[in-house]
Design an enzyme around this catalytic site. Structure first.
Site, PDB file in Angstrom:
ATOM      1  N   THR A  42       0.813  -1.216   0.000  1.00  0.00           N
ATOM      2  CA  THR A  42       0.000   0.000   0.000  1.00  0.00           C
ATOM      3  C   THR A  42       0.846   1.265   0.000  1.00  0.00           C
ATOM      4  O   THR A  42       0.373   2.341  -0.368  1.00  0.00           O
ATOM      5  CB  THR A  42      -0.948  -0.029   1.221  1.00  0.00           C
ATOM      6  OG1 THR A  42      -1.882   1.029   1.128  1.00  0.00           O
ATOM      7  CG2 THR A  42      -0.176   0.101   2.532  1.00  0.00           C
ATOM      8  N   LYS A  43       2.114   1.160   0.407  1.00  0.00           N
ATOM      9  CA  LYS A  43       2.965   2.338   0.522  1.00  0.00           C
ATOM     10  C   LYS A  43       3.338   2.941  -0.831  1.00  0.00           C
ATOM     11  O   LYS A  43       3.787   4.087  -0.894  1.00  0.00           O
ATOM     12  CB  LYS A  43       4.227   2.000   1.313  1.00  0.00           C
ATOM     13  CG  LYS A  43       3.960   1.559   2.741  1.00  0.00           C
ATOM     14  CD  LYS A  43       3.283   2.646   3.568  1.00  0.00           C
ATOM     15  CE  LYS A  43       3.188   2.240   5.033  1.00  0.00           C
ATOM     16  NZ  LYS A  43       2.577   3.291   5.872  1.00  0.00           N
TER      17      LYS A  43
END
Length: 346
Positions: free
Chosen positions: A44-45
């Site tokens: 998700t980063k």
């Protein structure tokens, strides 16, 4: 996601929402996993690295040859390094010594310069990875510090992308959003958007034993007695992240290292989902919430799965590591017996 793209960064976002079918057999309603491992950097980063760096470019804060500095437990570092390569920047990362060797190797493979800092020190200690990153950024000409823990662009990235995706994928029927909180950007950015569409949706944070976040949410106070070492990477904190919008969170649930480890392995064995330790922690919270009567047959639950399990092969997916922690595979109820290795002598 098919077709031709100009570079790998165009693959960030639009990750699938996949129904869980076996691990949640005793849980009423529908349960879905938001599989952020489908981002090109496998977490998700990627969303926050791309958003924050592009916003810095728009503001003229980044010039050719600039250096990007960040504090990371791994995934943000991978994302920042990936974006830096494509856009032509240098990358310096400060990580804690809880970070496994394979993650360090991954960061180096992406061209990052890595500083390894002690994890079990106060956040304001000059040796902490927060303070080391700040110092490096201050000492490095033509650099910016991403500062994911306090950069509101972290939360904004998920408000603009992850939240709208989940809302559309559930056709607006979502009743619960569950996710682990490290910086808090993924859960509270997504949650803020979803609550704007329907304020009745419950946003539930998952915290680790050894972290201050649950108690701080409930009391507004940091209790130093809550702080001690734990194994789950990328969740919980010994400080209050500015990117975590506590007003969005309805409540927190604490999960243990051990139960989260079993559940991570159970996801692979029951759902075929090779996902990370925080995905197991979030699913463990799902189980605990169900046991307390949180859900009914009308519930539509989305659980944030932040990254891929390949980054935990020598940790939660290692029998040796599990044994070192005193965790027993017997709690997998025999599922692990499917997985055997036999050597045939020629």
């Amino acid at each position: 996601m098919t077709g031709k793209y100009n570079n790998v960064l165009e693959l960030v976002g639009n990750t699938p929402l996949v129904r869980l079918n076996r691990i949640n057999q005793d849980i009423p309603g529908e349960v879905y996993a938001k599989l952020e491992c489908f981002n090109p950097g496998h977490s998700t980063k990627d969303r926050i690295a791309l958003h924050i760096i592009e916003e810095a470019e728009k503001k003229g804060l980044l010039t050719p040859g600039a250096t990007i500095v960040e504090t990371t437990s791994g995934n943000t570092g991978f994302a920042v390094a990936m974006v830096s390569i494509v856009k032509g920047y240098k990358c310096i990362l400060a990580v804690s010594d809880k970070t496994k060797a394979e993650k360090i190797a991954y960061l180096k493979a992406l061209g990052a310069k890595v500083f390894i800092c002690p994890a079990n020190v106060p956040a304001d200690d000059p040796r902490s990875y927060y303070e080391v990153a700040k110092r490096i950024a201050a000492e490095t000409p033509n650099s910016i510090y991403i500062n994911q823990y306090f950069n509101l662009g972290n939360t904004e990235a998920h408000y603009l992308t992850t939240g709208p995706e989940i809302w559309a994928q559930t056709e607006g029927k979502i009743t619960h959003l569950i996710g682990c909180t490290g910086t808090g950007g993924t859960l509270t950015g997504s949650g803020r958007f979803i609550k704007e569409q329907n304020p009745d949706v419950k946003v539930i944070g998952v915290d680790a034993y050894g972290s201050i976040l649950k108690k701080y949410h409930e009391t507004g106070e940091v209790d130093p007695n809550e702080i001690y070492s734990y194994q789950i990477e990328g969740m919980g904190k010994n400080l209050v992240p500015g990117a975590l919008d506590f007003s969005v969170v309805d409540k927190f649930v604490k999960v243990s290292d051990e139960e989260s480890a079993y559940t991570t392995r159970e996801l692979a064995l029951k759902e075929g989902l090779m996902v990370g330790y925080t995905s197991g922690a979030a699913t463990q919270a799902l189980k605990q919430l169900s046991a307390s009567g949180e859900f009914d047959e009308n519930s539509v639950v989305a659980v944030l799965f932040p990254d891929h399990g390949s980054r935990y092969i020598t940790k939660v997916f290692s029998d040796e590591w599990m044994a070192e922690q005193g965790f027993s595979n017997s709690k997998l109820n025999g599922l692990e017996s499917r997985a055997t290795v036999e050597y045939i002598n020629k």
